[in-house]
Design an enzyme around this catalytic site. Sequence first.
Site, PDB file in Angstrom:
ATOM      1  N   ASP A  43       1.068  -1.755  -0.330  1.00 37.28           N
ATOM      2  CA  ASP A  43      -0.307  -0.168   0.265  1.00 37.28           C
ATOM      3  C   ASP A  43       0.684   1.225  -0.063  1.00 37.28           C
ATOM      4  O   ASP A  43       1.309   1.626   1.228  1.00 37.28           O
ATOM      5  CB  ASP A  43      -0.558  -0.046   0.764  1.00 37.28           C
ATOM      6  CG  ASP A  43      -2.369  -0.845   1.127  1.00 37.28           C
ATOM      7  OD1 ASP A  43      -1.820  -2.176   0.437  1.00 37.28           O
ATOM      8  OD2 ASP A  43      -3.040  -0.913   1.977  1.00 37.28           O
ATOM      9  N   LYS A  70      -7.552   3.412  -3.194  1.00 35.13           N
ATOM     10  CA  LYS A  70      -7.019   3.416  -2.641  1.00 35.13           C
ATOM     11  C   LYS A  70      -7.547   4.797  -1.189  1.00 35.13           C
ATOM     12  O   LYS A  70      -6.372   5.570  -1.916  1.00 35.13           O
ATOM     13  CB  LYS A  70      -5.533   2.832  -1.079  1.00 35.13           C
ATOM     14  CG  LYS A  70      -6.071   2.886   0.261  1.00 35.13           C
ATOM     15  CD  LYS A  70      -5.177   1.308   0.784  1.00 35.13           C
ATOM     16  CE  LYS A  70      -5.412   1.735   2.413  1.00 35.13           C
ATOM     17  NZ  LYS A  70      -4.381   0.923   3.434  1.00 35.13           N
ATOM     18  N   LYS A  87     -10.285   0.214  -2.555  1.00 37.85           N
ATOM     19  CA  LYS A  87     -10.271  -0.145  -1.043  1.00 37.85           C
ATOM     20  C   LYS A  87     -10.802   1.499  -0.504  1.00 37.85           C
ATOM     21  O   LYS A  87      -9.465   2.164  -0.078  1.00 37.85           O
ATOM     22  CB  LYS A  87      -9.137  -0.436  -0.907  1.00 37.85           C
ATOM     23  CG  LYS A  87      -8.579  -0.454   0.971  1.00 37.85           C
ATOM     24  CD  LYS A  87      -7.128  -1.265   1.210  1.00 37.85           C
ATOM     25  CE  LYS A  87      -6.833  -1.245   2.859  1.00 37.85           C
ATOM     26  NZ  LYS A  87      -5.551  -1.433   3.191  1.00 37.85           N
TER      27      LYS A  87
END
Lengths: 505, 320
Positions: free
Chosen positions: B157, B220, B256
């Site tokens: 991430d 995300k 996400k």
Amino acid sequence: MPTTKKPDRRGGKITPKSNTIKLKFDTSWSYAPAPESKSAATIKPQYDLFINGEWVKPASNKYFDTINPANEEKISQVSEANTADVDKAVKAARNAYEKVWKKISPKERAKYVFRIARMIQERARELAIIESLDGGKPIRESRDFDVPTAANHFFYYAGWADKLEYAFPNRNTEPLGVAGQIIPWNFPLLMAAWKIAPALATGNTVVLKPAETTPLTALKLAEIIQESGLPNGVVNIVTGAGATGAAIVNHPDINKIAFTGSTDVGKIIQRAIAGTHKKVTLELGGKAANIIFEDAPLDQAVEGVINGIYFNQGHVCCAGSRLYVQESVAKQVIRKLRDRIESLIVGDPLDKNTDIGAINSRQQLETIHKYLKIGKEEGAEMYQSSCSLPGKGFWCRPTIFTNVAQSARIAQEEIFGPVLAILTFRTDDEVIEKANNSPYGLSAGVWTDKGSKIFNMTKRMRAGVIWANTFNKFDPSSPFGGYKESGFGREGGLHGLSAYVSLTN
Amino acid sequence: MIGSLLILVKLKTDMPQTKSIFPIPDFTLSPRIDQVGVEERASRFTKRSIKKESKLKGLKLVLNMIDLTTLEGKDTDGKVKQLCYKAMHPHDALAGLPTVAAICVYPTMVKVAKKALEGSGIKVASVATAFPSGQAPKEIKIRDTKYAVANGADEVDMVISRGKFHAGEYNFVFDEIAAIKEACGEARLKVILETGELGTFDKVRRASDIAMYAGADFIKTSTGKIQPAATMPVTLVMLEAIRDFYYKTGRMVGMKPAGGISKSKLALHYLVMVKEVLGEEWLNNHWFRFGASSLANDVLMQMMKEKTGVYQAANYFSVD
């Protein structure tokens, strides 16, 4: 069907095949039924006429059924008012006007109108259920739009009742007298509110006739009015079909006709009252142009188009039924629309997840089917959502026509159903000309990121309401009404008051 | 147009490994977003009524999509091990529960998590690239990423350089993402836009486009360290960007939302949104995740309630 290529999960090389890509909205996770309970609503098996503050049997002694368009089952039966009944109602209204309502202080008038507004709020759930049962509209709409907006109209006009001197500075206002009001089946309670609230606030009395397919919420409103203690005869509600409406229009002791409905009937009314002293406001049909420019926020524009045409099954006089989309983004917009209608849920109006309910009547369904046939014969391409429809009742899938010509009947005539005609354009001038090229002029929509373009469009388009980057937004303080064959007179806002007063001095 | 040409040239010379075969658009031309319209549409999803069996099924799906997260300076091996056990056994009092999707930790905790989760099929995600601010030179970000991957991270991430993005240096942001993607090797890359620092939906959309074209496997919303974190309107804008990208390139990108989703009801609203915007193919944890720490217990509480008919006190659910 071409199968969707399983995309590479690692983000490596794959060949884009946009034309074979299809999103699957028929998902393994779906919503369980969530029906609103009918038991929260009380509906009598039979309704008489509401005249002079009480329920009276019709002189005709005739009753007709009102059915649930979602399953064709009878809900109740209501009276068919004939000329004698209408005469009785008008007499009651006249009597109440002369003896009570025109003399009462404006502050007192306001008190009653406020009270009705609050009682609508208190009984909102029941009214919403009955509206959906009787008319077929999704409970989400009757609960979140119809009923609260109806209450808001009463609140709004209650506020004006003792402030008319500010609405019309340096003028004296006088009520007109007895108003005959005829309303349509698409927003039964809301249209009753649009009509009754300004009439009462300005000191008029009312004879109102709801549409024959959707009389129940108006009769519920009569119950509310009775409970509110409004002086007898100030509001009278008579049910029936065209003949009852004609009796109201032709009654010599009516001072004003307010009508919302089809352009054809509007023309009949205008002919009927020609040469009389009766004042009139008409809110008639429409074929709104909704215009998407290439610089518009497309996803939000698509959502606005969906709301514009599929709100209330398209039974909306200001529905955005003609979509003009700039050629450079036409393909993309059509793809987005097709995806979006796949996620619209068609079914039981009482289910809280329903987006599109039942078509209001068999007759209206036949009209819509007639136009679907015409559209195909005219060479337009028809696309409908793949949803399944219930076996009984009146239903129509959300429908899109592409490749539509300006001269096609589906682009010119009001269908009043969930049917969108899509046309393309290249330049601003072209689309303004095409948008105005209609006998109607009720509403329009413009979607662009550019403020100057919005003002250019709104200045040159002939429509009573033009929404920019939104659609189908209503507020009691905002006037609503049409140009050309969409009628005349304005309802709502300050303008809505002038339709019910004469200015003296 | 000049911008897009430059990027193409760069792709050919500096970064042959990204293998991007899509024409790179001019990101200044990313679609504009109408704030009022997005917020209205997002609130419409919350009107869906999710009852009975669809609620239970939805809750299971939500649990299975969670990236159970601990990103604290005070994280220890013990804390991470406990969290990993929770990931595998969310609530053994209730039979038939799925596991969560992944554990999300700092790079230094990847080894511990990897060992604890061995054989469970649960992924280890590691934040990297000088998370959460991203204020570090590119080389350090690349080393950070490689360290995480070398220790066994299945997913990385990363955060974008928001400062450069605000300054209009889209090529810089693009190149950095592409470089991290390359450093990830087989690991899937989630690109955190930190939408709470971007300011407008227009910018969220533009950053989404840059991330996807540069090779993101997931986009995300947030680090969870900045408020506001994930919101439904922001997520909607990103889902629509994913849809447009999919139609254009045929490549699926995951989503996400992270931070601020702590209640089951809200999580179900997000599922509704995924279902109605992207459909079936995204309704699984390969393409949709929730970045959350406290959501799992609320989901478990709701599931127990569905089973027993009564709510249990929070004390019946493990706090990790």
